[in-house]
Design an enzyme around this catalytic site. Structure first.
Site, mmCIF file in Angstrom:
data_model
loop_
_atom_site.group_PDB
_atom_site.id
_atom_site.type_symbol
_atom_site.label_atom_id
_atom_site.label_comp_id
_atom_site.label_asym_id
_atom_site.label_seq_id
_atom_site.Cartn_x
_atom_site.Cartn_y
_atom_site.Cartn_z
ATOM 1 N N GLU A 164 6.565 -6.916 -16.242
ATOM 2 C CA GLU A 164 8.051 -7.775 -16.256
ATOM 3 C C GLU A 164 8.142 -8.620 -17.390
ATOM 4 O OE1 GLU A 164 9.057 -9.048 -12.376
ATOM 5 O OE2 GLU A 164 8.322 -7.025 -11.409
ATOM 6 N N ASN A 205 4.064 -2.559 -17.357
ATOM 7 C CA ASN A 205 4.994 -2.207 -15.990
ATOM 8 C C ASN A 205 6.002 -2.996 -15.885
ATOM 9 O OD1 ASN A 205 4.951 -0.590 -13.488
ATOM 10 N ND2 ASN A 205 4.553 -2.773 -12.635
ATOM 11 N N HIS A 241 12.417 0.808 -8.503
ATOM 12 C CA HIS A 241 13.160 0.497 -7.207
ATOM 13 C C HIS A 241 14.618 0.731 -7.265
ATOM 14 C CE1 HIS A 241 9.722 -1.779 -5.957
ATOM 15 N NE2 HIS A 241 9.652 -2.381 -7.047
ATOM 16 N N GLU A 270 6.161 1.791 -8.138
ATOM 17 C CA GLU A 270 6.637 1.013 -7.052
ATOM 18 C C GLU A 270 7.767 1.628 -6.564
ATOM 19 O OE1 GLU A 270 7.010 -3.165 -8.266
ATOM 20 O OE2 GLU A 270 5.380 -3.061 -9.606
ATOM 21 N N ASP A 272 10.680 2.818 -4.344
ATOM 22 C CA ASP A 272 11.258 2.815 -3.284
ATOM 23 C C ASP A 272 12.876 3.155 -3.382
ATOM 24 O OD1 ASP A 272 12.004 0.325 -3.880
ATOM 25 O OD2 ASP A 272 11.125 -0.582 -2.462
HETATM 26 O O1 G3I Z 1 1.314 -14.184 3.292
HETATM 27 C C1 G3I Z 1 2.406 -15.140 3.310
HETATM 28 C C2 G3I Z 1 2.451 -15.644 4.817
HETATM 29 O O2 G3I Z 1 1.371 -16.346 5.245
HETATM 30 C C3 G3I Z 1 3.640 -16.510 4.948
HETATM 31 O O3 G3I Z 1 4.059 -16.696 6.342
HETATM 32 C C4 G3I Z 1 5.005 -15.919 4.165
HETATM 33 C C5 G3I Z 1 6.203 -16.835 4.257
HETATM 34 O O4 G3I Z 1 6.969 -16.566 3.391
HETATM 35 O O5 G3I Z 1 4.710 -15.724 3.044
HETATM 36 C C6 G3I Z 1 3.872 -14.533 2.922
HETATM 37 O O6 G3I Z 1 3.893 -14.238 1.494
HETATM 38 C C7 G3I Z 1 4.748 -13.457 1.018
HETATM 39 C C8 G3I Z 1 4.201 -12.020 0.562
HETATM 40 O O7 G3I Z 1 5.032 -11.149 -0.270
HETATM 41 C C9 G3I Z 1 3.312 -11.280 1.355
HETATM 42 O O8 G3I Z 1 4.031 -10.895 2.513
HETATM 43 C C10 G3I Z 1 5.297 -14.040 -0.018
HETATM 44 O O9 G3I Z 1 6.102 -15.351 0.541
HETATM 45 C C11 G3I Z 1 6.480 -13.073 -0.850
HETATM 46 O O10 G3I Z 1 6.973 -13.853 -2.018
HETATM 47 C C12 G3I Z 1 5.802 -11.824 -1.313
HETATM 48 O O11 G3I Z 1 6.601 -11.168 -1.850
HETATM 49 C C13 G3I Z 1 6.277 -9.972 -2.550
HETATM 50 C C14 G3I Z 1 6.773 -9.995 -3.952
HETATM 51 O O12 G3I Z 1 6.310 -8.856 -4.867
HETATM 52 C C15 G3I Z 1 6.485 -11.279 -4.675
HETATM 53 O O13 G3I Z 1 7.183 -11.353 -5.808
HETATM 54 C C16 G3I Z 1 6.095 -8.489 -2.036
HETATM 55 O O14 G3I Z 1 5.303 -8.561 -0.872
HETATM 56 C C17 G3I Z 1 5.892 -7.544 -3.082
HETATM 57 O O15 G3I Z 1 6.063 -6.338 -2.579
HETATM 58 C C18 G3I Z 1 6.576 -7.777 -4.196
HETATM 59 O O16 G3I Z 1 6.290 -6.833 -5.160
HETATM 60 C C19 G3I Z 1 6.821 -6.560 -6.485
HETATM 61 C C20 G3I Z 1 5.803 -6.200 -7.360
HETATM 62 O O17 G3I Z 1 4.478 -6.887 -7.334
HETATM 63 C C21 G3I Z 1 6.438 -6.427 -8.863
HETATM 64 N N1 G3I Z 1 7.468 -5.568 -8.929
HETATM 65 C C22 G3I Z 1 8.630 -5.992 -7.919
HETATM 66 C C23 G3I Z 1 8.148 -5.823 -6.475
HETATM 67 C C24 G3I Z 1 9.272 -6.197 -5.491
HETATM 68 O O18 G3I Z 1 9.646 -7.467 -5.414
#
Ligand code: G3I
Length: 459
Positions: A164, A205, A241, A270, A272
């Site tokens: 990105e 990516n 996405h 990725e 969906d």
């Molecule tokens: O693990 C913690 C948990 O302990 C806590 O209680 C909770 C509270 O907010 O947060 C949890 O972490 C979260 C994590 O996902 C696991 O679920 C983060 O806040 C959250 O920001 C994080 O989001 C991820 C996101 O990237 C961050 O930018 C998504 O799971 C993940 O699917 C997403 O993936 C991205 C790719 O890496 C890049 N392309 C876009 C894609 C979708 O946004």
């Protein structure tokens, strides 16, 4: 008799082992037909050795239905968050490999392909990185790449080296890497990555690069430049996405193909698609068919397994519902993988331009056709050069561009100019064409590029 009963036992064991192997690979014999695969991974593998993977979260591996669905249906995995800088190097030079390692170990013990995601990204970056000056940031970036890739050297199929890095208008995203290290940071990262794990495929990516637009054009120019200068890059990841505001673009396949024409693999990394029922299923089918139509599209990864664990659960964008039932989208994907094209591909070329795959009438020693994708202010031309009944050793294609059209880049051919009548000649590797066979080249420009009729001269 002892010998006989041993033989019988051995034969039974063999039959059971064979049945077990069939179940693991998801292949069953259908009466009167070739074997058809019954899982996403096995079906994809039968289509030219492709993989069908899922983003996997380490904290769900202990859930039986989650684990079973992943290991039964998929032959690939991407740690969804576990390899991101914030998690894997939370303090300088202190590495936390354990969560990602759970996924890598499970995946590899089942023969899955693992995608590494991601090394250099502005988001989910550890806080300490942002306060570094240029010298320290360069050294931290190289160390991060070295240590993280080194941890699984030889075990990762593809790495998202840089993620990105562009804005929607094609300009560089003003990340800390861009601001402190300048434009060259992407190249530095890819060079460091090649050294850290020479066997991994190195990918750029991004999202919203799934159609032909300003952002994907900027990525295209980057990859083209890298290929021209020998900077290591092996693949481009298209996150894909999709939702109502950002649907699957009509030129999805054409966009994948133009990158593939640069000599890199393309991967859907990725996937969906928000929605439900038939509409969602049709969108998924179109994406799978587009990948299958591009020989260098080597794999598809969906960004999660059941809907409720998606990063956007309200959009129900995945292939399994929250009870792990297979959705209509799942069936559409499996059928597309097993049977190939069942719908017209999403990027039907404009009616007045012949599709690039149709062999043109071969009246001379060679012939050329062009398929033009036009958008407001710009175009891409994909040209196919086909030999007649005799071997072609070198070729020149002449195209007269409409007034106001200016070429800005091209691939797989040398060109004489950028406006008016332009001659394209073969480069070293594609001058020789066997009788009846074809090679492809392309160009990109601003203005209007439709309505041209290429001519071909061969020697
Ligand atoms: O693990 C913690 C948990 O302990 C806590 O209680 C909770 C509270 O907010 O947060 C949890 O972490 C979260 C994590 O996902 C696991 O679920 C983060 O806040 C959250 O920001 C994080 O989001 C991820 C996101 O990237 C961050 O930018 C998504 O799971 C993940 O699917 C997403 O993936 C991205 C790719 O890496 C890049 N392309 C876009 C894609 C979708 O946004």
């Amino acid at each position: 008799m002892v010998t006989r009963s041993l033989r019988t036992t051995a034969r039974r064991a063999l039959v059971l082992a064979a049945a077990g192997a069939m179940a693991v690979t998801g292949v069953v014999a259908l009466s009167g037909t070739a074997n058809a695969a019954t899982t996403l991974g096995a079906s994809a593998a039968e289509r030219g050795g492709r993989y069908f993977g899922a983003a996997v979260a380490a904290n769900h591996l202990g859930e039986a239905r989650y684990f079973q669905t992943w290991t039964t249906e998929f032959n690939g995995a991407t740690p969804e968050n576990e390899m991101k800088w914030q998690t894997i190097e939370p303090s300088r030079n202190q590495f936390n490999f354990a969560p990602a390692n759970q996924i890598v170990t499970q995946a590899r013990s089942r023969g899955m392909k693992v995608r590494g995601h991601t090394l250099v990204w502005h988001s989910q970056l550890a806080g300490w990185v942002s306060s570094l000056d240029a010298t320290n940031l360069r050294s931290a970036m190289n160390n991060h790449i070295n240590r993280v890739m080194g941890q699984w050297r030889g075990q990762i199929h593809s790495w998202d080296v840089v993620n990105e890095a562009f804005e929607e208008n094609g300009s560089r995203r003003q990340s800390v890497f861009q601001q402190r290290l300048g434009n060259g940071y992407i190249e530095e990262a890819f060079r460091a990555a090649r050294t850290a794990d020479p066997n991994a495929k190195l990918c750029y990516n991004d999202y919203n690069t799934d159609g032909i637009n300003a952002k994907s054009n900027a990525v295209f120019a980057l990859v083209q430049d890298f290929r021209n200068r020998g900077v290591p890059i092996d693949c481009v990841g298209f996150q894909s996405h999709f939702n109502g505001a950002s649907p699957v673009p009509g030129n999805y396949q054409q966009n994948l193909q133009r990158f593939a024409n640069l000599g890199v693999d393309v991967q859907i990394t990725e996937l969906d698609i928000e929605g439900s029922g038939t509409a969602q299923a049709n969108n998924y089918r179109n994406v799978v068919n587009a990948c299958l139509a591009v020989s260098r599209c080597t794999g598809i990864t969906v960004w999660g397994i059941p809907d409720h664990y998606s990063w956007r659960p309200n959009g129900t964008p995945l292939l399994f519902d929250s009870n792990y039932n297979k959705k209509a989208a799942y069936t559409a994907v499996l059928n597309a993988l097993n049977t190939g094209q069942s719908d017209p591909p999403p990027n039907d070329p404009p009616p007045n331009d012949p599709p690039p795959n149709d062999p043109p009438p071969t009246t001379g020693a060679c012939a050329a056709t062009v398929s033009t994708n036009q958008w407001t202010g710009g175009f891409v031309g994909s040209v196919r050069v086909t030999a007649g009944s005799a071997q072609v050793n070198a070729w020149t294609v002449t195209v007269t561009l409409p007034s106001g059209a200016t070429l800005t880049s091209g691939w797989n051919a040398d060109r004489s100019g950028n406006t008016g009548t332009v001659q394209f000649t073969n480069v070293g590797f594609n001058g020789s064409i066997a009788p009846g066979q074809s090679v492809d080249f392309g160009y990109q420009g601003t203005g209007t590029g439709t309505g041209v009729t290429p001519t071909c001269a061969a020697s």
